[in-house]
Enzyme design. Structure first.
Site, PDB file in Angstrom:
ATOM      1  N   GLY A 322      36.248  47.238  46.555  1.00  0.00           N
ATOM      2  CA  GLY A 322      35.276  48.191  45.616  1.00  0.00           C
ATOM      3  C   GLY A 322      35.821  47.748  44.564  1.00  0.00           C
ATOM      4  O   GLY A 322      34.940  48.394  43.445  1.00  0.00           O
ATOM      5  N   ALA A 323      36.856  47.331  43.940  1.00  0.00           N
ATOM      6  CA  ALA A 323      37.058  46.930  42.659  1.00  0.00           C
ATOM      7  C   ALA A 323      38.414  46.076  42.439  1.00  0.00           C
ATOM      8  O   ALA A 323      39.067  46.056  43.423  1.00  0.00           O
ATOM      9  CB  ALA A 323      37.324  48.116  41.708  1.00  0.00           C
ATOM     10  N   ASN A 326      42.049  43.084  37.797  1.00  0.00           N
ATOM     11  CA  ASN A 326      42.344  42.045  36.936  1.00  0.00           C
ATOM     12  C   ASN A 326      43.009  42.514  35.630  1.00  0.00           C
ATOM     13  O   ASN A 326      42.136  43.271  34.867  1.00  0.00           O
ATOM     14  CB  ASN A 326      41.230  41.157  36.958  1.00  0.00           C
ATOM     15  CG  ASN A 326      40.621  40.657  38.210  1.00  0.00           C
ATOM     16  OD1 ASN A 326      41.205  40.182  39.108  1.00  0.00           O
ATOM     17  ND2 ASN A 326      39.678  41.025  38.049  1.00  0.00           N
ATOM     18  N   GLU A 359      42.255  51.640  38.998  1.00  0.00           N
ATOM     19  CA  GLU A 359      42.379  50.282  38.724  1.00  0.00           C
ATOM     20  C   GLU A 359      43.062  50.185  37.378  1.00  0.00           C
ATOM     21  O   GLU A 359      43.918  49.397  37.004  1.00  0.00           O
ATOM     22  CB  GLU A 359      41.007  49.642  38.274  1.00  0.00           C
ATOM     23  CG  GLU A 359      40.189  49.649  39.651  1.00  0.00           C
ATOM     24  CD  GLU A 359      40.742  48.990  40.937  1.00  0.00           C
ATOM     25  OE1 GLU A 359      41.840  48.061  40.744  1.00  0.00           O
ATOM     26  OE2 GLU A 359      40.564  49.648  41.894  1.00  0.00           O
ATOM     27  N   GLU A 381      49.669  49.538  45.835  1.00  0.00           N
ATOM     28  CA  GLU A 381      48.431  50.420  46.019  1.00  0.00           C
ATOM     29  C   GLU A 381      48.545  51.893  46.327  1.00  0.00           C
ATOM     30  O   GLU A 381      47.594  52.788  46.011  1.00  0.00           O
ATOM     31  CB  GLU A 381      47.481  49.510  47.349  1.00  0.00           C
ATOM     32  CG  GLU A 381      47.126  48.195  47.032  1.00  0.00           C
ATOM     33  CD  GLU A 381      46.344  47.989  46.028  1.00  0.00           C
ATOM     34  OE1 GLU A 381      45.665  48.846  45.534  1.00  0.00           O
ATOM     35  OE2 GLU A 381      46.102  46.781  45.578  1.00  0.00           O
TER      36      GLU A 381
END
Length: 935
Positions: A322-323, A326, A359, A381
């Site tokens: 989904g994303a 980075n 993110e 996560e």
């Protein structure tokens, strides 16, 4: 393929002087490295030996956005890695996968000394395909403490496989556009350049990208120079970037495209990148508007400044996850980053806010401080999943989004973690070594249980203590790698400093939740005051039961109340205890796990259950919205585990005709969905439809009234969600007024394709209902709109699976293996959508069985989420025939394998066996109860 000759420039411009390098070496040499025993053939091991450690890379890459003479898209490049020898060795092992390395003096790489030290000559080089290594055998030994340089040149395919440096395509104004982009996580950096591709092997990356003139190059760091030049006879632009911070290889990001951006520079430079048309139409504005506030929230939350010079976020047509977080260049699927108020629903807007928050949370927790190895993925996560609700709540305070973690994470993962085939949050490091084992760690348990357990931890520590521990953890371990216990130590220090009272240390408490799988059900007897815990399993007789290091006992924080609004907290430290305060008299009831802050289910004696149900019937608002949702969800799952009668669970839904809040309704519908799945082909299905129709009709009428006959939308965020529920279930249970309404809206759209009269919130539901009740004409129109859509594509893609026509569904299944029809990233979703349709379930299962070998071995490693595919296809299985088919599928494909779906397949078999037993044991009682309700 022509080679590129930028090696002198690349090596010369970024080799640091020894003095400046020494400043950084201190950080590098304390990294946590795997300890490996000497092995005759270390290249056969999946973990790198502890002999070498990278300091920095100089990487030049040239992705070609046009095919070569053979029709292939490729990239060329070179890389120099400066590394330190930690222990004397005559072997260099570095990750390398699917790259064609150019010969250097007859070898695949060139070794040189960083300073004046002697360097042994290369004896032999080869690629070890199984472990994905480039191996150099030397004629002498590298010396401990010395720095060396390994130089390679290579060619790789710019494939459309969504892994490493890959190709994404889209159409704009009838022209095919190519984007070169990357997905290095978790083990794909090695597919782009030879590297030490483990998270503890942190280094600085100096990146140079060569690209067509007129295109834009992006990477983690800010671009510092753009030079137009000629390379191999071609006019190109050479973009160099500032060196990255010291980071893991999986966080490297590269993009070449003709995108544009919207920008904000309030302190940190923020840019949202997307297709030119999307930016021109303002679809990046919402992401831009909330990124700054979310970054500031996390700076305050962590009490650590944002560590980079800029924050780029980019929307990609093709992206596996989904994303991806980075560092400095976060990548998203288009539908997760772009927002168009004319076609996007409030659910789309919430998803954009929460994913951006997830993110950006990683910029500190995961990127600045990184877990040593993939066996503790959950902490990275799970943490980002938990605090994403906090970040989104700060950006959109009116949504009250923090409560939705209950439905989206806690209840979601309860369903998986109640299986005997679940697994602990943390695994042993030595058990997670192969790439397919690593990718398996990124599952619901890691994300959603991780978030739930950390939310519980924050609650019993209190948020101020929790964030104080986070701050010292992030400050001490900045630029380094850690293990989970390091966080527990820092939280314990915060506990000690603040005088917070805990029954045991943070580590002792959390080990019970992290190192053993599952969770407890806490049972209260309000007659005796006895409180007990036991491991909750949906199928307690499962043959897959495993031992636990803690004998399936937890240290359980319990907050509770009596009906007289007396609230209290205590810790359940053993299997059974007596709390006299729990005893009730008369009509008093007890309710445990207020706001579901604890990761456990609750059961009561039958008397207390009945008093809670009476309270719901008399005045349900006395009990909070979250706990109303909890009562329903706990009851249904306790019934599935044969702890309470199934009719008691069904009774929790009888008050719903008076309920108007989203969370209890969604909890009930999620649980009734299991009944629908189990009884699709039986008389129970018809009875269930009749009962649900009776319960949902008042909700449908309520929203019809408050929206002035559907001309408006409710003001509240979750009220808008519940309006969707009202229409969806009224239509699916056969409320004529609802079906006529959705069909007429869809017909209006078909008559005027450029003017869609359906509110964005309702489109998924309306499309599905109209396509289900319509025929080929409605489906074909939906398909045409899907092919022309961008942001709204997800809604149409799922709705096309609602068709009842078998020919249409077969056609749609076939499209999943044609990337010109269905993008590879979406193939799994489409098959699962079709499997969720009673008319498509058998078709989807037959399709997967027939195409498994092709999908698994030929179609592309980054294309299918095989775990989601297996769990989605098999969730309705409840017959002996389906179990036999599943076991045969496992047997027939044992040689091909199941990769990241291995655990999902075992869970599917376990679930199917449990479903078979459940249906046999409960069908008669359910039938009798539903018949009584219709009387």
């Amino acid at each position: 393929m022509k080679r590129i000759h930028f090696s002198a420039m690349c090596l010369g411009c970024t080799f640091l002087g020894m003095a400046s390098l020494a400043t950084i070496v201190g950080l590098w040499t304390v990294q946590l490295l795997p300890t490996t025993e000497s092995h005759v053939e270390p290249w056969k091991e999946y973990r790198l030996p502890d002999t070498l450690f990278p300091h920095y890379y100089n990487i030049t890459l040239w992705p070609r956005l046009q095919p070569d003479d053979h029709g292939l898209y490729v990239f060329t490049g070179n890389s120099s890695v400066v590394f330190k020898c930690l222990r004397e060795t005559d072997i260099i092992i570095i990750h390398c996968n699917k790259l064609n390395l150019t010969s250097e003096d007859g070898y695949l790489a060139k070794l040189s000394a960083f300073s004046t030290s002697e360097v042994p000559s290369v004896k032999k080089t080869w690629i070890e395909e199984m472990t994905q290594y480039l191996v150099l055998q030397l004629n002498g030994k590298l010396k401990a403490g010395e720095l060396y340089v390994l130089y390679t040149e290579f060619v790789g395919e710019l494939a459309d496989d969504l892994a490493g440096l890959y190709r994404s395509e889209y159409d704009e104004d009838g022209e095919k556009k190519i984007v070169a982009t990357s997905q290095m996580h978790p083990t794909h950096a090695r597919k782009t350049f030879p590297c030490f591709d483990e998270p503890a092997m942190k280094a600085v990356f100096h990146i140079t990208l060569i690209h067509d003139r007129g295109t834009v190059a992006l990477s983690n760091g800010m671009e510092i120079e753009n030079v137009d030049t000629i390379v191999d006879g071609q006019p190109v632009t050479v973009t160099t970037f500032e060196p990255t911070k010291i980071m893991s290889s999986y966080l490297l990001a590269l993009v070449v495209s003709d995108y544009t951006n919207v920008t904000s520079a309030d302190g940190t430079l923020i840019r949202i990148w997307a297709r030119k048309k999307a930016i021109e139409d303002g679809h990046g504005d919402y992401a831009l508007n909330i990124t700054g506030p979310i970054l500031k929230f996390f700076e305050n939350y962590y009490n650590v400044p944002y560590p980079l010079s800029k924050s780029d976020q980019i929307a990609l047509p093709d992206f596996y996850f989904g994303a991806m977080e980075n560092w400095g260049l976060v990548m998203y699927r288009e539908s997760n980053l772009l927002y168009d108020p004319t076609v996007s629903s409030n659910a789309n807007k919430e998803r954009t806010a929460t994913i951006i928050a997830h993110e950006l949370a990683h910029m500190w927790f995961g990127n600045l401080v990184t877990l040593k190895w993939w066996n503790e993925v959950w902490l990275n996560e799970g943490f980002a999943s938990y605090v994403s609700y906090l970040g989104a709540d700060f950006a959109e305070p009116s949504w009250n989004v923090k409560d939705l973690i209950i439905l989206k994470d806690v209840h979601r993962v309860f369903a998986v973690d109640a299986l005997a085939s679940s697994h602990p949050l943390s695994s042993k490091e030595e058990d997670i070594i192969k790439p397919e084992q690593i990718i398996e760690q990124f599952d619901t348990v890691s994300y959603s249980k991780g978030a739930s357990v950390l939310r519980m931890l924050s609650d019993f520590l209190t948020e101020p203590v929790f964030v104080q521990g986070l701050n010292t953890y992030l400050t001490m371990f900045a630029d380094q790698n850690t293990v989970g216990e390091d966080l527990w130590d820092h939280l314990q220090t915060a506990v000690n400093k603040t005088g917070t009272v805990l029954p045991l240390s943070v580590k002792v408490i959390m080990d019970r939740w992290v190192l053993q799988m599952g969770f407890p059900v806490v049972t209260v007897n309000t007659t005796t005051g006895q409180v007990s815990q036991m491991h909750f399993l949906l199928d307690p007789e499962s043959s897959l039961q495993r031992t636990s290091p803690f004998n399936y006992e937890w240290i359980v924080p319990i907050n509770w109340m009596k009906s007289k609004m007396v609230q209290s907290r205590f810790w359940l430290l053993e299997r059974t205890a007596v709390y006299n305060d729990m005893k009730t008299t008369g009509s008093e009831w007890v309710l445990l796990n207020l706001n579901i802050t604890g990761y456990y289910r609750v059961n009561y004696d039958i008397g207390n259950w009945e008093r809670l149900l009476n309270q719901l019937a008399e005045n349900h608002k006395v009990i909070s919205v979250i706990n109303r949702a909890q009562i329903v969800d706990d009851a249904f799952n306790l019934a599935r585990a044969k702890i309470i009668p199934v009719t008691l669970a069904l009774k929790t839904t009888t008050y719903l005709s008076e309920e108007r809040e989203y969370m209890p309704w969604q909890s009930a519908l999620n649980n009734l969905d299991y009944f629908y799945l189990m009884f699709t082909q039986t008389e129970v299905y018809r009875l269930l439809q009749s009962y649900t129709k009776k319960q949902v009709t008042p909700l449908f009428d309520y929203f019809k009234t408050i929206t002035e006959d559907w001309s408006d939308v409710p003001s509240g965020h979750t009220d808008q969600y519940n309006q969707v529920n009202a229409i969806r279930f009224a239509c699916s249970t056969g409320v004529d007024e609802c079906q006529n309404l959705t069909s007429s809206w869809y017909k209006q759209w078909m008559d005027q394709p450029n003017h869609n009269p359906i509110h964005p919130n309702l489109r998924s539901t309306v499309y599905c209902s109209a396509i289900a009740t319509g025929g080929a004409e409605e489906w074909d129109f939906g398909w045409t709109m899907f092919k022309n859509a961008a942001i709204e594509a997800d809604k149409l893609m799922s709705s096309l699976a609602c068709a009842k026509n078998q020919t249409l569904l077969k056609r749609y299944l076939g499209y999943t293996l044609d990337p010109s029809m269905i993008r590879k990233q979406d193939a799994t979703s489409v098959i699962v959508y079709i499997a969720s349709n009673p008319d498509g379930q058998k078709l989807a299962w037959e399709f997967v069985r027939n195409k498994w070998e092709y999908m698994f071995t030929e179609y592309g490693v980054g294309s299918f989420n095989f775990a989601s595919l297996i769990s989605g296809i098999t969730k309705t299985f409840s017959t002996e025939a389906e179990l036999e088919q599943l076991l045969k599928f496992k047997s027939d494909n044992s040689e091909i394998g199941f990769g990241s779906a291995t655990a999902a397949l075992e869970q599917a078999i376990e679930k199917t066996k449990a479903n078979i037993k459940w249906v046999a044991e409960n069908q008669e009682d359910i039938t009798d109860w539903l018949v009584a309700q219709s009387a």
